[in-house]
Design an enzyme around this catalytic site. Structure first.
Site, mmCIF file in Angstrom:
data_model
loop_
_atom_site.group_PDB
_atom_site.id
_atom_site.type_symbol
_atom_site.label_atom_id
_atom_site.label_comp_id
_atom_site.label_asym_id
_atom_site.label_seq_id
_atom_site.Cartn_x
_atom_site.Cartn_y
_atom_site.Cartn_z
ATOM 1 N N GLU A 173 0.815 -1.224 0.000
ATOM 2 C CA GLU A 173 0.000 0.000 0.000
ATOM 3 C C GLU A 173 0.855 1.284 0.000
ATOM 4 O O GLU A 173 0.614 2.205 0.769
ATOM 5 C CB GLU A 173 -0.943 0.002 1.203
ATOM 6 N N GLU A 292 -5.744 -8.305 -0.170
ATOM 7 C CA GLU A 292 -6.446 -7.903 1.050
ATOM 8 C C GLU A 292 -7.903 -7.643 0.673
ATOM 9 O O GLU A 292 -8.179 -6.800 -0.166
ATOM 10 C CB GLU A 292 -5.856 -6.643 1.689
#
Length: 498
Positions: A173, A292
């Site tokens: 991320e 995720e």
């Protein structure tokens, strides 16, 4: 009663069912590792300190891969702290979750646990506070048989044979301002490319995942993927996607169609990757690692980390208690992942134990199953062979975010002479009768439905069995027409054979 019609045909396939779709995620966050996977003083602990009651549920869940060690945690992680004699390992501040990391569980412990669980490890390298050299050191430690410095360290510490990890995430991320070592797309694309190129000098057959945007709602989404892939195209195999869903102010009905967002997310990432391919005149296809995904109530108290001078070891964090409605959404998200098996090559539900998880483990006490355990376990157990294209015609829902969408969503899989149809009724109030045109010569195996009159019913350590998938006695097969009644807010599975 409303009716819907589906058609399934084994001749019309999307692509193969990929076992890696049924992956999970273990991060050093809250109680996922400590008192989750690892609790040496627990009555069920084995010689390595692993909770065997948790291992049993992981196997029942049907997890295929596990991504480790993060997540936000990895962007500040020094992997060397977690190897070697446990008594010599330092404690470190974990800035991602404002906790203290004791490092009593690290790379070797994870690999030993993964072997016992029968799962494929998916490792992440720190490209937040570290870079190429540290990634190469970890790869050397894991995959080089012998002779080099880090290979010999592994042999001395824990394992004579290399772990041979195939899948590697190049950071986590990195477009998120919350991320330690947050970078621009240009900065990240460059370091990811340098790291990937160097890692392939050790092992050219690695499967490498570049960081995509942290969510579809990020202002960076789209342009980030284009910039990163333009830089790293020749050196990576997949790009990541992350998405979490929860009931917001728009209400329960809007939450129930969350998979519409996942569908569009996948399609847009694939389109962006294909745009880069066209610009580069390349026939290469980039896959998506949806590493995720889950339901996560981010604004609730359990998701708030400690502050100030409080740096606890393994605090209770992100321990959402899931409802029947949450389980229906999770089942629908799995339908979306399977439906896009041509581009989604790997996926990881976040996370495995205690932290926004299907499995809960009480310290010193029992384990129990959340509602979301059931659609994952049954889909993993019975999705086999090829994913089929499913045509749906039925009642619709007017969504404020997505427009008019189908109330019934479904996907089917087929292997040899056996098929499975996974369905959700996303309507908040209406039962819908579904007629499914199936191949000739089929017989009905089982039909299961997860539903409760109170969609907000939650499992607990005291009761995790009252609501579980039960036989749906409405299911009948007449010739080539399978008919089944789906109550509102429900997930179902029907199995066929011929």
């Amino acid at each position: 009663m409303d009716t819907a019609r589906l058609v399934i045909n084994p001749d019309f396939t999307v692509g193969p069912v990929r076992r890696r779709t049924f992956g999970s995620f273990v991060e050093h966050l809250g109680r996922c590792v400590y008192t989750g996977l690892h609790e040496p003083d627990h009555p069920t602990a084995d010689e390595d300190g692993f909770r065997t009651d948790v291992l049993d549920l992981v196997k029942e869940l049907g997890v295929s891969t596990v991504r480790y060690p993060g997540g936000n945690f990895v962007s500040g992680y020094r992997w060397e702290d977690g190897v070697g004699p446990v008594d010599d390992r330092p404690q470190r501040l974990d800035l991602a979750w404002h906790s203290m990391e004791p490092n009593t569980f690290g790379t070797d412990e994870f690999m030993a646990w993964a072997a016992k669980a029968g799962v494929e490890p998916m490792m992440a390298v720190n490209l937040g506070t570290r870079g190429v050299a540290e990634a190469l050191d970890l790869l050397e430690y894991c995959n080089v048989p012998a002779g080099s410095h880090w290979a010999e360290q592994r042999r001395m510490n824990a394992a004579a044979d290399p772990y041979r990890v195939t899948m590697w995430c190049l950071g986590n991320e990195m477009d998120g301002p919350w991320q330690i070592g947050h970078k621009t797309a240009q900065e990240y694309g460059r370091i990811a490319t340098e790291t990937a190129r160097a890692m392939r000098m050790i092992d050219p057959d690695l499967e490498l995942v570049a960081c995509g945007s942290s969510s579809r709602s990020m202002p960076t989404f789209g342009e980030w993927e284009r910039t990163v892939l333009t830089e790293a195209w020749d050196h990576v195999d997949m790009i990541s996607a992350h998405a979490y869903y929860w009931e917001k102010e728009a209400g329960l009905q809007e939450f129930l169609v969350s998979a519409e967002d996942m569908d569009r997310f996948i399609n847009q990432v694939a389109a962006t990757a294909d745009t880069v391919a066209a610009a580069r005149k390349s026939d290469k296809m980039i896959g998506i690692s949806f590493d995720e995904w889950n339901v996560w109530y981010q604004d609730r108290t359990p998701s708030k980390p400690p502050t100030g001078d409080d740096w606890p070891v393994a605090p209770r964090l992100l321990e959402d208690n899931y409802s029947v409605a949450d389980a229906v959404v999770v089942g629908n998200l799995m339908i979306s992942l399977l439906r896009h098996t041509d581009r989604v090559w790997s996926a990881s539900q976040a996370q495995l134990v205690n932290v926004i998880a299907p499995i809960m483990a009480e310290p010193g006490g029992p384990t129990w199953k959340q509602t979301i355990f059931h659609p994952f376990a049954l889909t993993s157990a019975h999705a086999r062979g090829d994913v089929l294209r499913v045509v749906i015609d039925g009642p619709t829902i007017d969504s404020s975010e997505f427009g008019t969408v189908q109330a019934i969503d479904a996907v089917a899989t087929w292997e040899d002479d056996e098929g499975t149809v996974f369905l959700v009724n996303r309507h908040e109030t209406d039962t819908i009768t579904v007629s499914i045109e199936v191949p000739a010569g089929c017989r009905l195996g089982e039909a299961l439905t997860l539903h409760h009159d109170d969609p907000r019913w939650q499992a607990s350590v005291e009761d995790d069995t009252t609501v579980a998938p039960r036989p749906n006695d409405s299911a009948t097969l007449d010739g080539q027409t399978l008919t089944i009644d789906l109550p509102p807010i429900s997930w179902s599975m029907t199995r066929l054979a011929r």
